[in-house]
Design an enzyme around this catalytic site. Structure first.
Site, PDB file in Angstrom:
ATOM      1  N   ASP A  52       0.827  -1.205   0.000  1.00 32.41           N
ATOM      2  CA  ASP A  52       0.000   0.000   0.000  1.00 32.41           C
ATOM      3  C   ASP A  52       0.865   1.262   0.000  1.00 32.41           C
ATOM      4  O   ASP A  52       0.520   2.276  -0.612  1.00 32.41           O
ATOM      5  CB  ASP A  52      -0.930   0.005   1.205  1.00 32.41           C
ATOM      6  CG  ASP A  52      -2.103  -0.955   1.029  1.00 32.41           C
ATOM      7  OD1 ASP A  52      -2.292  -1.466  -0.092  1.00 32.41           O
ATOM      8  OD2 ASP A  52      -2.816  -1.202   2.020  1.00 32.41           O
ATOM      9  N   GLU A 130      -5.041   9.682   4.613  1.00 33.93           N
ATOM     10  CA  GLU A 130      -5.436  10.563   5.703  1.00 33.93           C
ATOM     11  C   GLU A 130      -4.492  11.736   5.868  1.00 33.93           C
ATOM     12  O   GLU A 130      -3.370  11.752   5.336  1.00 33.93           O
ATOM     13  CB  GLU A 130      -5.523   9.809   7.037  1.00 33.93           C
ATOM     14  CG  GLU A 130      -4.181   9.466   7.679  1.00 33.93           C
ATOM     15  CD  GLU A 130      -3.567   8.199   7.183  1.00 33.93           C
ATOM     16  OE1 GLU A 130      -2.391   8.254   6.745  1.00 33.93           O
ATOM     17  OE2 GLU A 130      -4.219   7.148   7.200  1.00 33.93           O
ATOM     18  N   ASP A 157      -4.040  14.578  21.883  1.00 33.47           N
ATOM     19  CA  ASP A 157      -2.797  14.330  21.153  1.00 33.47           C
ATOM     20  C   ASP A 157      -2.876  14.795  19.703  1.00 33.47           C
ATOM     21  O   ASP A 157      -1.871  15.192  19.112  1.00 33.47           O
ATOM     22  CB  ASP A 157      -2.453  12.836  21.178  1.00 33.47           C
ATOM     23  CG  ASP A 157      -1.908  12.397  22.532  1.00 33.47           C
ATOM     24  OD1 ASP A 157      -1.758  13.266  23.418  1.00 33.47           O
ATOM     25  OD2 ASP A 157      -1.642  11.194  22.700  1.00 33.47           O
ATOM     26  N   ALA A 192      -6.531  10.400  21.605  1.00 32.99           N
ATOM     27  CA  ALA A 192      -6.371  10.607  23.059  1.00 32.99           C
ATOM     28  C   ALA A 192      -6.862  11.984  23.505  1.00 32.99           C
ATOM     29  O   ALA A 192      -6.099  12.810  24.007  1.00 32.99           O
ATOM     30  CB  ALA A 192      -4.911  10.397  23.463  1.00 32.99           C
TER      31      ALA A 192
END
Length: 271
Positions: A52, A130, A157, A192
């Site tokens: 990928d 992303e 985070d 987070a």
């Protein structure tokens, strides 16, 4: 479908290991024997040999001509979401490329526009998987606006904004949903987040349709570590980070059915 009026121009991107390089040379030789044209600058078809990550590299290399170039993947390692073919099928793939008009399947991409405090310049990126946003030091504190309205002030985070095809990657590891790649959407997933009596975030992934824009605006003056797929970038003086479904799409060449949910099962569930 692609017509047969002109010889197909192809390019090959290899992972760079011995197995992938050997396979790349074999594919190139076979296709040249079929009188196809090797053209690294303006290919009709890009064959990715590796995993990928190799296809991500190929996508960014040819992202300026997405409306003219289609991609097909051969995986030489673990099963990949972007690779339809295995090394044992190379002869079958070569014959299909040389003799069969292929079907083009289009999937949505993520557009990221970063604007700066000093104005004037802006940076635009396309992501196949992303975009992630983190503070270089300390907690990320950033306002999240959806369609121009403040949705929340995120503290944590970082944030991951993914495409449907990228929903099985980092997004999934963060607890995001797996979206079928035909959906025109992006997904915003938290890393987070801080939730207590003072601070509160939604705590769930958000799936936004194509006509919704997500705008991230820094609350304090910090430097940002922003990734676009495998590219990691340091950005200073950021005014806003705009994320939306891109107008551009990635085009995959399909020579046979591509069962997405079977691929999900084989990758994450099956023995």
């Amino acid at each position: 479908m692609r017509g047969t009026q002109a010889p197909l121009k192809f390019a090959i991107t290899s992972k760079g290991d011995e197995t992938s390089n050997t396979l790349t040379q074999k594919i190139k030789t076979y296709l040249l024997d079929f009188d196809l044209q090797y053209d690294e600058d303006t290919p009709d078809l890009v064959i990715s040999v590796g995993g990928d990550g190799t296809l991500l590299y190929a996508f960014h290399r040819y992202c300026r001509r997405l409306d003219k170039t289609a991609f097909v993947g051969v995986h030489t390692g673990h099963l990949g979401f972007y690779a339809d073919w295995v090394p044992e099928e190379i002869e079958k793939l070569v014959i299909a490329i040389a003799k069969t008009p292929y079907q083009v399947v289009e999937y949505p991409l993520l557009e990221v526009i970063i604007r700066y405090i000093n104005g004037g310049r802006e940076a635009k990126y396309l992501a196949l998987n992303e975009c992630t946003v983190k503070s270089v030091s300390g907690t990320l504190v950033i306002d999240v606006e959806i369609r121009g309205d403040l949705f929340e002030t995120f503290r944590g985070d970082g944030l991951c904004i993914s495409t449907p095809t990228g929903s099985t990657a980092y997004n999934k590891a963060l607890g995001g949903a797996i979206l079928h790649p035909s959906l025109e959407a992006i997904q915003v997933t938290e890393m987070a987040s801080i939730n207590n009596r003072v601070f509160r975030t939604i705590g769930s992934p958000l799936v936004l349709p194509a006509h919704h824009t997500c705008m991230l605006k820094p609350v304090n003056d910090v430097d940002f570590q922003i990734t676009i797929d495998h590219l990691s970038l340091l950005h200073k003086d950021v005014k806003s980070i705009q994320c939306r479904v891109a107008d551009e799409k990635i085009r995959f060449a399909r020579f046979r059915p591509f069962p997405f949910w079977k691929r999900v099962r084989d990758s994450f569930i099956a023995d």
